[in-house]
Structures are given as C-alpha cells and as structure tokens.
Design a protein around this motif. Structure first.
Motif, PDB file in Angstrom:
ATOM      1  N   ILE A 197       8.456   1.852 -15.528  1.00 34.59           N
ATOM      2  CA  ILE A 197       7.541   2.824 -14.526  1.00 34.59           C
ATOM      3  C   ILE A 197       7.843   3.003 -12.626  1.00 34.59           C
ATOM      4  N   PRO A 198       8.172   3.539 -12.250  1.00 35.29           N
ATOM      5  CA  PRO A 198       7.812   3.857 -10.790  1.00 35.29           C
ATOM      6  C   PRO A 198       6.908   3.277 -10.125  1.00 35.29           C
ATOM      7  N   TYR A 199       6.642   2.202  -9.327  1.00 38.93           N
ATOM      8  CA  TYR A 199       5.261   1.555  -8.966  1.00 38.93           C
ATOM      9  C   TYR A 199       5.343   1.578  -7.438  1.00 38.93           C
ATOM     10  N   ALA A 200       4.066   1.984  -7.091  1.00 35.52           N
ATOM     11  CA  ALA A 200       3.803   1.772  -5.273  1.00 35.52           C
ATOM     12  C   ALA A 200       2.197   1.145  -5.028  1.00 35.52           C
ATOM     13  N   ASN A 201       2.606  -0.036  -4.382  1.00 33.63           N
ATOM     14  CA  ASN A 201       1.189  -0.626  -4.162  1.00 33.63           C
ATOM     15  C   ASN A 201       0.985   0.195  -2.909  1.00 33.63           C
ATOM     16  N   PHE A 202      -0.145   0.436  -2.902  1.00 27.47           N
ATOM     17  CA  PHE A 202      -1.033   1.751  -1.213  1.00 27.47           C
ATOM     18  C   PHE A 202      -1.223   0.323  -0.959  1.00 27.47           C
ATOM     19  N   THR A 203      -1.622  -0.934  -1.756  1.00 26.66           N
ATOM     20  CA  THR A 203      -2.870  -1.730  -1.177  1.00 26.66           C
ATOM     21  C   THR A 203      -2.226  -2.816  -0.741  1.00 26.66           C
ATOM     22  N   PRO A 204      -3.110  -3.797   0.748  1.00 23.93           N
ATOM     23  CA  PRO A 204      -2.242  -4.930   1.004  1.00 23.93           C
ATOM     24  C   PRO A 204      -1.731  -6.050   0.043  1.00 23.93           C
ATOM     25  N   SER A 205      -2.689  -6.151  -1.142  1.00 20.75           N
ATOM     26  CA  SER A 205      -2.281  -6.769  -2.138  1.00 20.75           C
ATOM     27  C   SER A 205      -0.919  -6.719  -2.460  1.00 20.75           C
ATOM     28  N   ILE A 337      -9.971  11.393   3.131  1.00 13.38           N
ATOM     29  CA  ILE A 337      -9.486  12.058   3.207  1.00 13.38           C
ATOM     30  C   ILE A 337      -7.252  11.749   4.205  1.00 13.38           C
ATOM     31  N   VAL A 338      -7.364  11.014   4.815  1.00 11.71           N
ATOM     32  CA  VAL A 338      -6.047  10.475   5.190  1.00 11.71           C
ATOM     33  C   VAL A 338      -4.914   9.925   4.676  1.00 11.71           C
ATOM     34  N   ALA A 339      -5.917   9.097   3.368  1.00  9.24           N
ATOM     35  CA  ALA A 339      -5.194   8.157   2.772  1.00  9.24           C
ATOM     36  C   ALA A 339      -5.245   9.582   1.830  1.00  9.24           C
ATOM     37  N   ALA A 340      -5.409   9.862   1.256  1.00  8.35           N
ATOM     38  CA  ALA A 340      -5.832  10.631  -0.378  1.00  8.35           C
ATOM     39  C   ALA A 340      -3.932  11.562  -0.498  1.00  8.35           C
ATOM     40  N   PRO A 341      -3.617  12.308   0.683  1.00 10.82           N
ATOM     41  CA  PRO A 341      -2.025  12.867   0.683  1.00 10.82           C
ATOM     42  C   PRO A 341      -0.779  11.901   0.899  1.00 10.82           C
ATOM     43  N   LEU A 342      -1.237  11.379   1.281  1.00  7.80           N
ATOM     44  CA  LEU A 342       0.183   9.686   0.843  1.00  7.80           C
ATOM     45  C   LEU A 342      -0.103   9.390  -0.584  1.00  7.80           C
ATOM     46  N   VAL A 343      -0.929   8.854  -1.285  1.00  7.87           N
ATOM     47  CA  VAL A 343      -0.822   9.057  -2.122  1.00  7.87           C
ATOM     48  C   VAL A 343       0.221  10.020  -3.857  1.00  7.87           C
ATOM     49  N   ILE A 344      -0.189  11.223  -3.304  1.00  4.16           N
ATOM     50  CA  ILE A 344       0.713  12.274  -3.622  1.00  4.16           C
ATOM     51  C   ILE A 344       2.017  11.932  -3.249  1.00  4.16           C
ATOM     52  N   ASP A 345       2.395  11.960  -1.974  1.00  8.82           N
ATOM     53  CA  ASP A 345       3.430  12.099  -1.494  1.00  8.82           C
ATOM     54  C   ASP A 345       4.698  10.827  -2.170  1.00  8.82           C
ATOM     55  N   ILE A 346       3.612   9.605  -2.157  1.00  8.00           N
ATOM     56  CA  ILE A 346       4.251   8.795  -2.488  1.00  8.00           C
ATOM     57  C   ILE A 346       4.913   8.417  -4.185  1.00  8.00           C
ATOM     58  N   ALA A 347       4.026   9.246  -5.307  1.00  8.90           N
ATOM     59  CA  ALA A 347       4.368   9.092  -5.957  1.00  8.90           C
ATOM     60  C   ALA A 347       5.709   9.881  -6.346  1.00  8.90           C
ATOM     61  N   ARG A 348       5.141  11.795  -4.991  1.00 11.11           N
ATOM     62  CA  ARG A 348       6.863  12.674  -5.265  1.00 11.11           C
ATOM     63  C   ARG A 348       7.805  12.450  -5.029  1.00 11.11           C
ATOM     64  N   PHE A 349       8.196  10.825  -4.477  1.00  4.72           N
ATOM     65  CA  PHE A 349       9.114  10.307  -3.606  1.00  4.72           C
ATOM     66  C   PHE A 349       9.790   9.266  -4.941  1.00  4.72           C
ATOM     67  N   LEU A 350       8.330   8.697  -4.992  1.00  2.18           N
ATOM     68  CA  LEU A 350       9.656   7.425  -5.761  1.00  2.18           C
ATOM     69  C   LEU A 350       9.741   8.473  -7.117  1.00  2.18           C
TER      70      LEU A 350
END
Length: 398
Positions: A197-205, A337-350
C-alpha cells in the motif's frame, strides 16, 4: 481509489475528507489542490479526485464517527462555511475509525488519551499491535489504496542501525517485542509497505524514513514519500530564501517564531514532541542557501488561536558594500485549510506512481514536504519543476 488515514479524526484528516466530499458533490471549488493545476492535466485518468471509500486509524473516540469529530473541530474553529458541513452530514457519519496505536508517541499525546482510557492497544505485544493494524488494513484495501499518516507528531527515537538498518532485523525485533525501538508511525508505515500500500508521512515523525522500511518498499515495489507536510511558514521560507540566493545577498540570521493552539499546539508544547518539528523547520534555510546562517526556530502553544497558526519571521541580511538590512513577514493561516488539500494531492500522486510502476522513495514529491527523503533540493521553485517534469514524463510513457 481508496484512502486510509492514520489520525483520521484529527482536524487535518477530517477537513481533507470533508473537502473531498464537498468537491465531489459540487458544493465547493478545487482551490488549493495542486493536482488540479493545468500542469497536471490527465492525472484524473490515473487517480480520480473522488475516493471510492475512506477509512483510517485513530486513538480516540472510536465509538464516534467522522461527522461528530469534524463537528467538534468546527465548533472550536469554524474554519469553513457551516452550510457545507450540514450538506455532508449523511456521508461523513458513515466513516468510522478503527483503533490505532500510540506507541512511544510521547507525553504530549498520552496527556490527551488518559482521560478517555484509550491505551488498551499499548498493552499488547508488538506482534499483536501489528496483526491488529494489518487486519484492519487488509479488510479495507484494494489494488488502488493509498495510506497517509496525519497523526500527531511523535518524539524522535534513537536510530539503531542493527534494527532499523535492514528489514530482517526489524521484523525480528517485532517478534522479540522490543517496544522501545518502535513508534506508532513506524508500525503504520510497516504494515502499509508490507502489504504493498503506497504510504506517505505528512508528519515530522519517523514513518518510513529508516533504511529497513526503504528496503521493504523497494522489495515490494511500492512507492512512499515524506516527511512533514509543507503548508505554512516553511512554505514561505523555501520560496523566499532562493530570492536571497539569486540576488547574491548574504543572510546573516533568520528567526521564525510560531504560535498555535488546538491539539497540535498542545502536543508540540511538550519538548520531546516538539524536537523533530523544529529540526524539520529549521534546516531548510541552510539547505537552500548552501551555508548556515544563525537561526532561531520557536514553536509555542497559544490556546486561544485554536487551529489558526501564526508565524513571525525576521531576516537579517547583508547587501552591496556590506550594508546590513532587514526583512519581516507574518504568516497567518488556518492550518487544516492549507494542509488538507495537500493530503488529497499526495494520495493522488502516489496512486499515479504505483500505476506507473514506481517504487521506493518518490523524491519528486519533495514539493509537498519540509523534510523530503532522498533529496537535498529544498527550493520550492525547483521542487515544483521536478514534480511537473516527473509527472509529464511518466504520463507519456507506455
């Protein structure tokens, strides 16, 4: 295409899902979505904007549903038009989280859990935690499932080359229940990459940013990306700092002072949770300039701001004839509001990357992250060009 979020009930996760549903229903514009820019025309042929199903893990209020959790965030922040929320109620009520893990997430997170007794998973062995997470994911996944970590920031953990350096020892340590060597984000990344499953880490963790998990991703032909979504002050830093480099102006010092409220602010008020965030935000200036000026990066909890993050930056620089000058800016934004759309973007590109046979770290997604993996390119302008060129090259192949 399906989306799984770790930390789904947080304000970023709930807002991303609400925004996606609102666009799907035609009650909101696509403003803020990088993936909808003309440079990425044709992406929808591989990764549609709407998700067939959405699920996730969280560590609080598992008897709740996504509408109830988003409504709590909305009452605190009123961060978008309530009429949109009302129209989404029926859809959002259907989305419910599975119980995740707070393993080694630090006092900042545990402080929020204690009153609601959400720590039962932490009494399980590592194998039991992994099995439970994996069971939830396997019940949900299909061939086009993407997972993103939007949970709270964890403390840093000491890198152990013997365990974190290769996947065989990593899995052995899980069987030996060496809990002190693992964090929740590492386990989330592991169960995703293990199951392709493609995975992205949107946090500094830490997430997938250890050699063992990078090895696993390569072996399983699965793409992944991170770390730490670039949404606010750091976005401005990485866009503005190149200007000083282009004009051959010498930056003598750069101070960034950030204040925020909400759960993110509460968690980052704890030193151990804050450390990785500060490192992520602070190092970008030197990476872009090619030298390291004096820097101050501060993050402080300011309760009344809620999710309205504010940053004050002061830049001291030297110009022609050695003259010293100053530049100031203030960033003020609703973080979700500035973070939420990037979550969608990253999912689509992955998902696009997976369909195009990409594997391992997708460094071309650096544009979306403060601390991108496998690249030293931090300049926002260059990162964007990398993303466009990568997309168009792959789009036109095969």
């Amino acid at each position: 295409m399906k989306l799984w979020l770790f930390g789904i009930y947080g304000i970023v996760g709930t807002t991303a899902i609400a925004g996606n549903k609102a666009i799907e229903k035609g009650i909101s514009e696509k403003t803020g979505l990088v993936s909808e820019l003309p440079d990425f025309e044709g992406l929808a042929n591989f990764s549609p904007l709407s998700f067939d199903e959405i699920g996730g893990h969280d560590i609080r209020n598992i008897e709740s549903n996504l509408y109830e959790e988003l409504f709590k965030h909305w009452e605190e922040n009123q961060h978008f038009d309530y009429r949109i929320l009302k129209q989404l109620k029926e859809d959002l009520e259907k989305i419910k989280a599975k119980k995740g893990t707070a393993l080694n997430c630090g006092e900042g997170v545990l402080e929020e859990l204690k009153p609601i007794e959400s720590l039962e998973n932490e009494n399980l062995s590592l194998e039991e935690i992994v099995d439970k997470l994996e069971k939830d994911l396997l019940e949900f996944k299909d061939e086009e499932t993407v997972a993103i970590n939007v949970a709270s920031t964890e403390p840093t953990i000491e890198y152990d080359e013997n365990i974190h350096g290769n996947i065989e020892n990593f899995e052995k340590a899980i069987k030996e229940n060496k809990k002190e060597k693992f964090t929740a984000s590492m386990l989330y990344a592991y169960v995703c990459l293990k199951n392709k499953i493609p995975y992205a880490n949107f946090t500094p963790s830490i997430g997938s940013n250890i050699q063992a998990l990078k090895q696993l991703a390569e072996e399983n032909n699965v793409p992944h990306a991170g770390n730490d979504g670039k949404t606010g002050e750091t976005l401005v830093k990485t866009t503005l700092a190149p200007m000083f480099a282009y004009r051959n102006l010498k930056v003598l010092g750069w101070m960034g002072y950030n204040i925020l409220g909400d759960l993110d602010g509460k968690v980052l008020a704890h030193k151990e949770n804050k450390e990785s965030k500060i490192v992520s935000k602070d190092k970008v200036i030197g990476k872009i300039l090619g030298y390291y000026p004096y820097t101050i990066t501060e993050i402080n909890f300011f309760p009344s701001l809620k999710d309205n993050k504010t940053a004050f930056d002061f830049i001291h620089y030297e110009g022609f004839l050695g003259t010293k000058m100053k530049f100031y800016f203030t960033w003020d934004a609703i973080d979700a509001i500035v973070a939420a759309p990037l979550v969608i973007d990253i999912a689509r590109f992955l998902n696009f990357a997976k369909k195009k046979g990409q594997k391992g770290v997708i460094k071309e997604l650096a544009f979306f992250f403060k601390s991108p993996m496998e690249t030293d390119i931090y300049n926002t302008h260059t990162q964007y060009q990398m993303l466009v060129e990568w997309f168009n090259k792959l789009k036109n192949e095969g």
